[in-house]
Design a protein around this motif. Sequence first.
Motif, PDB file in Angstrom:
ATOM      1  N   UNK A 102     -71.725 -64.892   5.538  1.00 30.14           N
ATOM      2  CA  UNK A 102     -70.770 -65.973   5.762  1.00 30.14           C
ATOM      3  C   UNK A 102     -71.483 -67.318   5.801  1.00 30.14           C
ATOM      4  N   UNK A 103     -72.646 -67.373   6.439  1.00 30.67           N
ATOM      5  CA  UNK A 103     -73.423 -68.616   6.487  1.00 30.67           C
ATOM      6  C   UNK A 103     -73.826 -69.043   5.081  1.00 30.67           C
ATOM      7  N   UNK A 104     -74.210 -68.080   4.255  1.00 34.83           N
ATOM      8  CA  UNK A 104     -74.564 -68.380   2.866  1.00 34.83           C
ATOM      9  C   UNK A 104     -73.371 -68.968   2.118  1.00 34.83           C
ATOM     10  N   UNK A 105     -72.204 -68.334   2.263  1.00 31.96           N
ATOM     11  CA  UNK A 105     -71.003 -68.842   1.597  1.00 31.96           C
ATOM     12  C   UNK A 105     -70.646 -70.248   2.079  1.00 31.96           C
ATOM     13  N   UNK A 106     -70.774 -70.477   3.389  1.00 32.90           N
ATOM     14  CA  UNK A 106     -70.440 -71.789   3.945  1.00 32.90           C
ATOM     15  C   UNK A 106     -71.350 -72.883   3.389  1.00 32.90           C
ATOM     16  N   UNK A 107     -72.634 -72.567   3.225  1.00 31.71           N
ATOM     17  CA  UNK A 107     -73.568 -73.528   2.642  1.00 31.71           C
ATOM     18  C   UNK A 107     -73.155 -73.894   1.217  1.00 31.71           C
ATOM     19  N   UNK A 108     -72.770 -72.895   0.456  1.00 34.58           N
ATOM     20  CA  UNK A 108     -72.366 -73.132  -0.937  1.00 34.58           C
ATOM     21  C   UNK A 108     -71.137 -74.028  -0.995  1.00 34.58           C
ATOM     22  N   UNK A 109     -70.161 -73.726  -0.164  1.00 37.04           N
ATOM     23  CA  UNK A 109     -68.919 -74.511  -0.179  1.00 37.04           C
ATOM     24  C   UNK A 109     -69.166 -75.961   0.218  1.00 37.04           C
ATOM     25  N   UNK A 110     -70.130 -76.188   1.118  1.00 39.45           N
ATOM     26  CA  UNK A 110     -70.380 -77.545   1.622  1.00 39.45           C
ATOM     27  C   UNK A 110     -71.339 -78.336   0.743  1.00 39.45           C
ATOM     28  N   UNK A 111     -71.960 -77.695  -0.242  1.00 36.58           N
ATOM     29  CA  UNK A 111     -73.042 -78.328  -0.990  1.00 36.58           C
ATOM     30  C   UNK A 111     -72.582 -79.404  -1.962  1.00 36.58           C
TER      31      UNK A 111
END
Length: 251
Positions: free
Chosen positions: A112-121
């Motif tokens: 989930x942390x990985x996905x959140x980073x991608x969405x915020x990038x």
Amino acid sequence: MKIVVVGGSGLIGSKTVARLQKAGHDVVTASPNSGVNTLTGEGLAEALRGSEVVVDAANSPSFADEDVMALFTTSGRNLIAAETEAGVRHHVALSVVGTARLQESGYFRGKQAQEDLIRAAGLPYTIVQATQFFEFLGGIASSAATDGTIHLPPAAIQPMSSDDVAAAVAEAAVASPVNGVIEIAGPERFRLDELVRRYLETRNDARAVVTDPAARYFGARLDDASLVPAAAARLGIIHFGDWLAASSGRA
């Protein structure tokens, strides 16, 4: 098209590389073995130079909570920074169906942390969430083993072949970014305990599978919605029985 596949020597990554190369793309296999380390940043800038697409198919070699979180967050930040510098136009990441529903598990908190980073990038992206691979059923059995027996809940699961996963990831890599999630799954639905029992029988593994509704899946409690995709998921074409026969040398 130049495409960098991070984790390109792993199960899904290597199959994705082969598919993209067969289609005529210039593919860079990025892994520590090839001198590219997303945890340290070593080799990233050189590997990404001139690339249009980056596929992140890397996984954590350790399932310890802190190791998983460190890998997915540190690697994610390093990769996104390098992609931004290189002008990458599409970030494709392989994730897991049900990640947001399985946050009791340290592994899925890391995803989930990985996905959140991608969405915020701010980079154009596609997250491909796959159901569990047939090839990982042995690992599921081992993780659920206690005193020689395997305790698993009868939760619904819709697993798929790694070949179907790689096909979907390769397709996403050459398509336009969706800036969202694509779910992929196998063509059949099973009960987790029954699926692992059937798998072990074909491997002549005598360990008993105990149906236990309270048993956890990598630390998370399951219900019938936990591991299965939404109705709009893209389905693979390889059936479990066919994969079993082929992988057992009987095809």
